[in-house]
Design an enzyme around this catalytic site. Structure first.
Site, PDB file in Angstrom:
ATOM      1  N   ASN A   1       0.849  -1.191   0.000  1.00 51.09           N
ATOM      2  CA  ASN A   1       0.000   0.000   0.000  1.00 51.09           C
ATOM      3  C   ASN A   1       0.890   1.248   0.000  1.00 51.09           C
ATOM      4  O   ASN A   1       1.572   1.537   0.979  1.00 51.09           O
ATOM      5  CB  ASN A   1      -0.906  -0.019   1.237  1.00 51.09           C
ATOM      6  CG  ASN A   1      -1.889   1.129   1.273  1.00 51.09           C
ATOM      7  OD1 ASN A   1      -1.515   2.284   1.110  1.00 51.09           O
ATOM      8  ND2 ASN A   1      -3.153   0.815   1.505  1.00 51.09           N
ATOM      9  N   GLN A   2       0.875   1.979  -1.124  1.00 52.73           N
ATOM     10  CA  GLN A   2       1.781   3.116  -1.276  1.00 52.73           C
ATOM     11  C   GLN A   2       1.468   4.249  -0.307  1.00 52.73           C
ATOM     12  O   GLN A   2       2.370   4.926   0.192  1.00 52.73           O
ATOM     13  CB  GLN A   2       1.737   3.629  -2.724  1.00 52.73           C
ATOM     14  CG  GLN A   2       2.355   2.666  -3.718  1.00 52.73           C
ATOM     15  CD  GLN A   2       3.797   2.322  -3.383  1.00 52.73           C
ATOM     16  OE1 GLN A   2       4.642   3.200  -3.197  1.00 52.73           O
ATOM     17  NE2 GLN A   2       4.101   1.033  -3.300  1.00 52.73           N
ATOM     18  N   HIS A   3       0.175   4.468  -0.020  1.00 51.70           N
ATOM     19  CA  HIS A   3      -0.196   5.495   0.957  1.00 51.70           C
ATOM     20  C   HIS A   3       0.389   5.151   2.325  1.00 51.70           C
ATOM     21  O   HIS A   3       0.937   6.004   3.024  1.00 51.70           O
ATOM     22  CB  HIS A   3      -1.715   5.602   1.064  1.00 51.70           C
ATOM     23  CG  HIS A   3      -2.366   6.210  -0.140  1.00 51.70           C
ATOM     24  ND1 HIS A   3      -2.139   7.510  -0.521  1.00 51.70           N
ATOM     25  CD2 HIS A   3      -3.237   5.701  -1.045  1.00 51.70           C
ATOM     26  CE1 HIS A   3      -2.843   7.785  -1.609  1.00 51.70           C
ATOM     27  NE2 HIS A   3      -3.515   6.700  -1.944  1.00 51.70           N
ATOM     28  N   LYS A   4       0.252   3.885   2.697  1.00 49.28           N
ATOM     29  CA  LYS A   4       0.745   3.442   3.999  1.00 49.28           C
ATOM     30  C   LYS A   4       2.279   3.542   4.052  1.00 49.28           C
ATOM     31  O   LYS A   4       2.842   3.984   5.053  1.00 49.28           O
ATOM     32  CB  LYS A   4       0.293   1.995   4.250  1.00 49.28           C
ATOM     33  CG  LYS A   4       0.578   1.478   5.633  1.00 49.28           C
ATOM     34  CD  LYS A   4       0.140   0.029   5.775  1.00 49.28           C
ATOM     35  CE  LYS A   4      -1.354  -0.140   5.679  1.00 49.28           C
ATOM     36  NZ  LYS A   4      -1.774  -1.536   5.953  1.00 49.28           N
TER      37      LYS A   4
ATOM     38  N   ASP B   1      -2.258  -3.610  11.106  1.00 48.11           N
ATOM     39  CA  ASP B   1      -3.668  -3.727  10.754  1.00 48.11           C
ATOM     40  C   ASP B   1      -4.396  -2.601  11.465  1.00 48.11           C
ATOM     41  O   ASP B   1      -4.125  -2.315  12.640  1.00 48.11           O
ATOM     42  CB  ASP B   1      -4.244  -5.084  11.147  1.00 48.11           C
ATOM     43  CG  ASP B   1      -5.526  -5.403  10.384  1.00 48.11           C
ATOM     44  OD1 ASP B   1      -5.669  -4.920   9.236  1.00 48.11           O
ATOM     45  OD2 ASP B   1      -6.394  -6.123  10.911  1.00 48.11           O
ATOM     46  N   THR B   2      -5.269  -1.954  10.733  1.00 47.30           N
ATOM     47  CA  THR B   2      -5.976  -0.787  11.252  1.00 47.30           C
ATOM     48  C   THR B   2      -7.473  -1.011  11.166  1.00 47.30           C
ATOM     49  O   THR B   2      -7.966  -1.563  10.179  1.00 47.30           O
ATOM     50  CB  THR B   2      -5.587   0.475  10.455  1.00 47.30           C
ATOM     51  OG1 THR B   2      -4.214   0.780  10.719  1.00 47.30           O
ATOM     52  CG2 THR B   2      -6.443   1.667  10.850  1.00 47.30           C
TER      53      THR B   2
ATOM     54  N   PHE C   1      -6.296   9.330   2.832  1.00 46.15           N
ATOM     55  CA  PHE C   1      -6.795   8.154   2.112  1.00 46.15           C
ATOM     56  C   PHE C   1      -7.731   7.389   3.033  1.00 46.15           C
ATOM     57  O   PHE C   1      -7.867   7.708   4.210  1.00 46.15           O
ATOM     58  CB  PHE C   1      -5.644   7.269   1.629  1.00 46.15           C
ATOM     59  CG  PHE C   1      -4.808   6.649   2.722  1.00 46.15           C
ATOM     60  CD1 PHE C   1      -5.032   5.346   3.135  1.00 46.15           C
ATOM     61  CD2 PHE C   1      -3.782   7.359   3.334  1.00 46.15           C
ATOM     62  CE1 PHE C   1      -4.256   4.770   4.138  1.00 46.15           C
ATOM     63  CE2 PHE C   1      -3.006   6.800   4.329  1.00 46.15           C
ATOM     64  CZ  PHE C   1      -3.236   5.493   4.736  1.00 46.15           C
TER      65      PHE C   1
END
Length: 204
Positions: A9-12, A78-79, A159
């Site tokens: 995940n690029q945002h993460k 994990d969110t 995001f």
């Protein structure tokens, strides 16, 4: 210090790199050549984070050679968004709230519709980070931020659910506050800061 993150995940990745700073180099699954979908079948955030980190560790172990017998530090997060009026949902299903192939926009649309007319809009974001040291020792770090679900989308930044989550003490959503503010107060920031403090104190 190099860490492998069990995600593409690029945002993460951008968020974690910004929070941890230049002292830490974060590699994605793509960087190490792991292209499989990692299962997330746990019933808690901790269980999912550990499952992902263990999967990556096992995958790397299978590719070790005698000349390269040191595993890197591996971590996964994990969110979950937990909404009081929904009994803590979507929780572990946060990323797929609107269905298996849903987009973040689908999730927001469903949440806004589900919460329509609801007066109790209290919610929290929680992040669990699982870290596995080269020795196999496991550690978990938690972060939490409380706030409310807004009646509609506000802001273009961030995001995921950022446009509908307003943290306590602020007048705007995560999407409106900007990355610098979010990186100081968010659930992921708090869990990541706990991880960083642990790594800086440890000899790994």
């Amino acid at each position: 210090m190099t860490l492998v993150l069990a995600s593409n995940n690029q945002h993460k990745l951008q968020e974690l790199r910004h929070i941890l700073g230049p002292a830490f180099a974060i590699q994605s699954l793509q960087d190490i050549g792991l292209h499989a979908d990692i299962p997330e079948t746990g019933t808690t955030l901790n269980a999912n984070a550990l499952q992902k980190a263990r999967y990556v560790r096992q995958w790397l172990q299978q590719r070790q050679t005698a000349a390269d017998d040191t595993l890197p530090l591996i971590f996964a997060d994990d969110t979950g968004l937990e909404v009081e009026a929904l009994g803590g949902a979507p929780g572990v299903y946060t990323a797929r709230y609107a269905g298996p192939q849903c987009t973040p926009e689908d999730n927001i649309v469903k949440l806004i519709a589900t919460m329509k007319g609801e007066t109790n809009r209290r919610a929290c974001f929680r992040t669990c980070i699982a870290l596995i040291l080269p020795s196999g020792e496991e550690h978990c770090f938690d972060g939490r931020v409380d706030g409310i679900i807004t009646p509609d989308k506000q802001g273009e930044g961030g995001f995921g659910y950022d446009p509908v989550f307003q943290p306590d003490g602020f007048d705007g959503t995560f999407a409106q506050l900007g990355q610098n503010v979010k990186d100081q107060i968010s659930h992921r920031a708090r869990a990541t800061q706990a991880l960083a403090e642990f790594l800086k104190k440890s000899d790994h």
